[in-house]
Scaffold this motif. Structure first.
Motif, PDB file in Angstrom:
ATOM      1  N   TRP A 191     -24.429 -18.962  33.064  1.00 48.45           N
ATOM      2  CA  TRP A 191     -25.120 -18.751  34.350  1.00 48.45           C
ATOM      3  C   TRP A 191     -25.652 -17.805  34.999  1.00 48.45           C
ATOM      4  N   TRP A 337     -23.698 -21.240  26.232  1.00 48.74           N
ATOM      5  CA  TRP A 337     -24.288 -21.594  27.428  1.00 48.74           C
ATOM      6  C   TRP A 337     -25.724 -21.400  27.505  1.00 48.74           C
ATOM      7  N   TYR A 341     -28.414 -24.616  27.621  1.00 47.75           N
ATOM      8  CA  TYR A 341     -29.240 -24.691  28.858  1.00 47.75           C
ATOM      9  C   TYR A 341     -30.641 -24.829  28.254  1.00 47.75           C
TER      10      TYR A 341
END
Length: 348
Positions: A191, A337, A341
């Protein structure tokens, strides 16, 4: 952390670090009010996704407004009555400060002053604010320790963060407001912001476009995994700096404490106490992706520094722990991630 601390106001919860901290606090049962301007400096859609995830927790709510709007910020404080404030929102990035310096003055100085003033008026138990390793500027003695002077910043970004530290100290002295500043060292992880090195390197390697490697790769950073960092912040919330009148003898404090002699104020490095060569960092990303980067070696970027390396012994003294995630594990988690994503099939 004291059990009576229930309400924590966190600025910048749509941002990288603020999102992870708010997630940690809500999972541990604290009421969190997020405050974020949702500016378009980085991908707004990514910020919205972070807030959507936080909104799944019943003990999280948020206000969308700018720190520079004192009326809006005051209303948020009045409606929430925080016990603790963690101020993470800022205009980030060394390179962008060369292009838009006024944005840094408005957010990092005016906005920070407003947060401090609101915290003072509400007599919060503890105000914690993010600074940066960039404040060490041209210092060459490493690892960087909190006792070093920081009077030679090399970028507008660093200068505004140093100004925030000075504002925090003066308010702590004048109003007996317990304040902790933490200096972050190259935070990375899932993130993360699109303007950060790991994000740009991963994107460039996957797309086959050249990645810019400054100072021809002869750079070192103290890479700190984000989950380790917010765990450190969590434990520092309960490490409230005492005022001069509360200390009978300096021996009652850690020998390496940065506590002010005239205010309930301290500065704490949050890093791993280990420096990693930039090329090794890039090679870890290449290994995880199974792709060689197209490297574009460049000179040193104005305002940048060749190395950062934290002395994190004070963090260990105050919290009993240090960041421990190996760079290989952190890179692996970020790449997993990123692929998920962006809905990209793993390369390996």
């Amino acid at each position: 952390m004291s059990k009576k601390t229930r309400n924590v106001l966190v600025t910048g919860t749509a941002g990288f670090i603020g999102f992870h901290l708010a997630q940690l606090l809500t999972k541990r049962g604290f009421n969190v009010l997020g405050y974020d301007a949702m500016t378009d400096y980085t991908d707004v859609a990514l910020k919205e996704r972070r807030h959507q995830m936080l909104a799944q927790h019943a003990n999280f709510r948020c206000v969308t407004d700018r720190l520079e709007d004192m009326d809006a910020l005051s209303q948020a404080f009045d409606g929430f009555e925080p016990d603790v404030v963690v101020h993470l929102a800022a205009q980030a990035g060394v390179r962008y400060s060369l292009e838009q310096p006024r944005a840094y003055i408005e957010s990092n100085i005016v906005g920070t002053f407003n947060v401090i003033e609101c915290a003072r008026k509400h007599k919060v138990d503890h105000l914690l604010m993010a600074s940066t390793s960039s404040v060490y500027g041209s210092n060459t003695e490493m690892p960087f320790s909190e006792q070093q002077k920081c009077d030679t910043p090399l970028s507008i970004y660093a200068a505004t963060k140093m100004a925030g530290e000075s504002l925090g100290h003066s308010h702590a002295h004048l109003w007996n407001l317990p304040t902790t500043m933490f200096r972050f060292f190259t935070v990375y992880g899932p993130w993360g912001r699109p303007d950060m090195a790991m994000f740009k390197f991963t994107k460039g390697i996957l797309e086959g476009t050249p990645i810019d490697i400054y100072n021809h790769g002869d750079m070192y950073r103290d890479f700190t995994y984000v989950e380790d960092l917010v765990e450190g912040i969590y434990h520092l919330i309960g490490a409230i700096p005492p005022g001069p009148e509360e200390i009978d003898a300096r021996s009652a404090l850690p020998e390496n404490d940065s506590i002010s002699p005239v205010a309930p104020f301290r500065v704490v490095n949050i890093g791993t106490s280990t420096k990693v060569r930039l090329i090794d960092y890039i090679e870890a990303i290449e290994a995880e992706l199974g792709i060689q980067a197209n490297r574009n070696y460049m000179g040193m970027q104005p305002g940048d520094v060749p190395a950062t390396w934290a002395d994190a012994s004070l963090l260990e003294s105050l919290t009993g722990q240090l960041p421990t995630t190996p760079i290989e594990t952190g890179v692996k988690n970020f790449v997993a991630w990123y692929l998920d994503y962006h809905d990209i099939a793993p390369m390996k």
